[in-house]
Motif scaffolding. Structure first.
Motif, PDB file in Angstrom:
ATOM      1  N   LYS A 276       0.806  -1.228   0.000  1.00  0.00           N
ATOM      2  CA  LYS A 276       0.000   0.000   0.000  1.00  0.00           C
ATOM      3  C   LYS A 276       0.838   1.276   0.000  1.00  0.00           C
ATOM      4  CE  LYS A 276      -3.773  -2.383   0.085  1.00  0.00           C
ATOM      5  NZ  LYS A 276      -4.632  -2.436  -1.135  1.00  0.00           N
ATOM      6  N   GLU A 277       1.921   1.279  -0.729  1.00  0.00           N
ATOM      7  CA  GLU A 277       2.759   2.477  -0.796  1.00  0.00           C
ATOM      8  C   GLU A 277       2.049   3.589  -1.571  1.00  0.00           C
ATOM      9  OE1 GLU A 277       6.721   1.670  -2.126  1.00  0.00           O
ATOM     10  OE2 GLU A 277       6.757  -0.302  -1.168  1.00  0.00           O
ATOM     11  N   GLN A 278       2.101   4.800  -1.017  1.00  0.00           N
ATOM     12  CA  GLN A 278       1.444   5.940  -1.655  1.00  0.00           C
ATOM     13  C   GLN A 278       2.157   6.364  -2.933  1.00  0.00           C
ATOM     14  OE1 GLN A 278      -1.306   7.797  -0.825  1.00  0.00           O
ATOM     15  NE2 GLN A 278      -1.889   6.582   0.966  1.00  0.00           N
ATOM     16  N   HIS A 279       3.480   6.470  -2.877  1.00  0.00           N
ATOM     17  CA  HIS A 279       4.262   6.889  -4.038  1.00  0.00           C
ATOM     18  C   HIS A 279       4.758   5.624  -4.733  1.00  0.00           C
ATOM     19  CE1 HIS A 279       4.344  11.151  -2.826  1.00  0.00           C
ATOM     20  NE2 HIS A 279       4.322  10.646  -1.606  1.00  0.00           N
ATOM     21  N   ARG A 280       4.064   5.252  -5.796  1.00  0.00           N
ATOM     22  CA  ARG A 280       4.266   3.925  -6.368  1.00  0.00           C
ATOM     23  C   ARG A 280       5.098   3.969  -7.654  1.00  0.00           C
ATOM     24  NH1 ARG A 280       0.863   0.549  -3.750  1.00  0.00           N
ATOM     25  NH2 ARG A 280       0.833  -1.105  -5.285  1.00  0.00           N
ATOM     26  N   TYR A 281       5.981   3.007  -7.736  1.00  0.00           N
ATOM     27  CA  TYR A 281       6.750   2.760  -8.954  1.00  0.00           C
ATOM     28  C   TYR A 281       6.563   1.274  -9.232  1.00  0.00           C
ATOM     29  CZ  TYR A 281      10.686   2.721 -12.220  1.00  0.00           C
ATOM     30  OH  TYR A 281      11.475   2.584 -13.341  1.00  0.00           O
ATOM     31  N   ILE A 282       5.486   0.960  -9.973  1.00  0.00           N
ATOM     32  CA  ILE A 282       4.980  -0.411 -10.035  1.00  0.00           C
ATOM     33  C   ILE A 282       5.986  -1.386 -10.626  1.00  0.00           C
ATOM     34  CG2 ILE A 282       3.230  -1.875 -11.126  1.00  0.00           C
ATOM     35  CD1 ILE A 282       1.233   0.361 -10.661  1.00  0.00           C
ATOM     36  N   ARG A 283       6.693  -0.992 -11.675  1.00  0.00           N
ATOM     37  CA  ARG A 283       7.664  -1.923 -12.264  1.00  0.00           C
ATOM     38  C   ARG A 283       8.771  -2.253 -11.271  1.00  0.00           C
ATOM     39  NH1 ARG A 283       8.912   2.581 -16.773  1.00  0.00           N
ATOM     40  NH2 ARG A 283       6.679   2.756 -16.437  1.00  0.00           N
ATOM     41  N   GLY A 284       9.092  -1.317 -10.383  1.00  0.00           N
ATOM     42  CA  GLY A 284      10.068  -1.587  -9.335  1.00  0.00           C
ATOM     43  C   GLY A 284       9.505  -2.511  -8.271  1.00  0.00           C
ATOM     44  N   LEU A 285       8.243  -2.303  -7.894  1.00  0.00           N
ATOM     45  CA  LEU A 285       7.601  -3.164  -6.902  1.00  0.00           C
ATOM     46  C   LEU A 285       7.539  -4.608  -7.386  1.00  0.00           C
ATOM     47  CD1 LEU A 285       4.605  -0.900  -5.774  1.00  0.00           C
ATOM     48  CD2 LEU A 285       6.723  -1.355  -4.522  1.00  0.00           C
TER      49      LEU A 285
END
Length: 325
Positions: free
Chosen positions: A183-192
């Protein structure tokens, strides 16, 4: 009894793509035909979720009319514009498929390539990302900045984030289950997704020009996106500010010794103003850089501590009520 989950969910974030929607729908129907012929997909084996990210043109009206008349197509209408990464997040959170694919809605990502990603995934991979071989219609500035950013990020992180890739990919259910829990607010999806791990591989493709209009990613949005990527997966900027402080202190000490030497052992006079101003400006600049870096991290901690929902869905539009997970 809830309906059986489809084999494939396709998430497509859209923002001001009114003129692109008819061609996008046409090619999505072509994708469904390919999946039927190559992988024996039935009508219930796919769901396509459009995520309207607060579009200001007629995108919502066009998609609402289409999804309410076409089985298997759904429209997630967000309450306002939340940004590309959170629109993708809303789609992935809602998707029910055993596999979940993500692609942009501007037709730079060819919908037909989803079938190739699905085929590659059947070889035992949990994530298959589309790696850009060519990027048609993009400016030299965007190409060079993207090239530099991906390679800097790779150097700064402690795990492998594939270079020259976007969010165009397909994932297994166990990957998306982990992603939904983050549930991270500042998301970098490809990194996640890279952080999650499991077996991942890439498949090359040629990225097309936009079908209509200009990119929605302004320079400011690109910078924010890059900053989110770096600060989400690396503390290197904070370490850099520490190194910068130590370096300036070291040279400051050398300069102090030099001044004392001139004062005690020579008759040379020091005018003073120029040297003082240079030192003050350099040290002041270094301090502001360090404070700015610390501030970026603190602002993210502050945003996360509020524990607000990542997005709000106004309503899900479809030809029939969408069954719950």
């Amino acid at each position: 009894m809830p309906a059986k989950p489809p084999l494939l969910s396709l998430v497509i974030p859209v923002y001001n793509e009114e003129k692109t929607i008819p061609e996008l729908v046409k090619r999505l129907r072509g994708l469904l035909t390919i999946l039927k012929e190559k992988h024996r997909f039935g009508k219930e084996d796919t769901e396509i979720l459009f995520v309207n990210d607060g579009s200001r043109d007629g995108t919502f009206d066009v998609l609402k009319k289409f999804c309410e008349s076409e089985p298997g197509f759904f429209l997630l209408n967000l309450s306002r514009n939340y940004g590309h990464q959170l629109a993708i997040t809303a789609g992935i959170d809602t998707a029910r498929g055993e596999t979940v694919a993500v692609m942009d809605g501007d037709l730079q990502d060819p919908p037909e390539f989803v079938a190739d990603l699905y085929a590659k995934m059947s070889e035992g991979f949990d994530v298959v990302y589309a790696r850009r071989k060519k990027r048609e219609g993009e400016s030299f500035f965007k190409l060079i900045t993207a090239h530099v950013f991906y390679r800097i990020l790779k150097k700064l992180t402690r795990f492998e984030i594939p270079i020259d890739t976007g969010d165009f990919r397909i994932m297994s259910r166990r990957v998306t289950n982990v992603l939904v829990s983050m549930k991270e607010q500042h998301r970098y999806i490809r990194g996640l997704i890279a952080w999650i791990g499991f077996r991942q591989t890439g498949l090359e493709y040629d990225r097309d020009e936009r079908f209509d209009g200009e990119t929605k990613f302004s320079v400011s949005k690109m910078l924010k996106f890059a900053l989110d990527g770096i600060t989400s997966f690396s503390s290197a900027p904070l370490k850099f500010s520490s190194y910068l402080g130590f370096t300036s202190a070291f040279f400051g000490a050398l300069y102090t010794i030099y001044i004392l030497y001139l004062k005690l052992f020579t008759d040379n006079t020091i005018q003073g103003w120029t040297s003082v101003m240079i030192v003050a400006l350099v040290l002041g600049g270094i301090q502001l850089i360090a404070l700015g870096m610390i501030g970026e991290y603190l602002s993210r901690v502050h945003d996360q501590s509020k524990n607000r929902p990542l997005y709000v869905i106004e309503k899900i539009y479809s030809s029939k009520p969408k069954s719950k997970k």
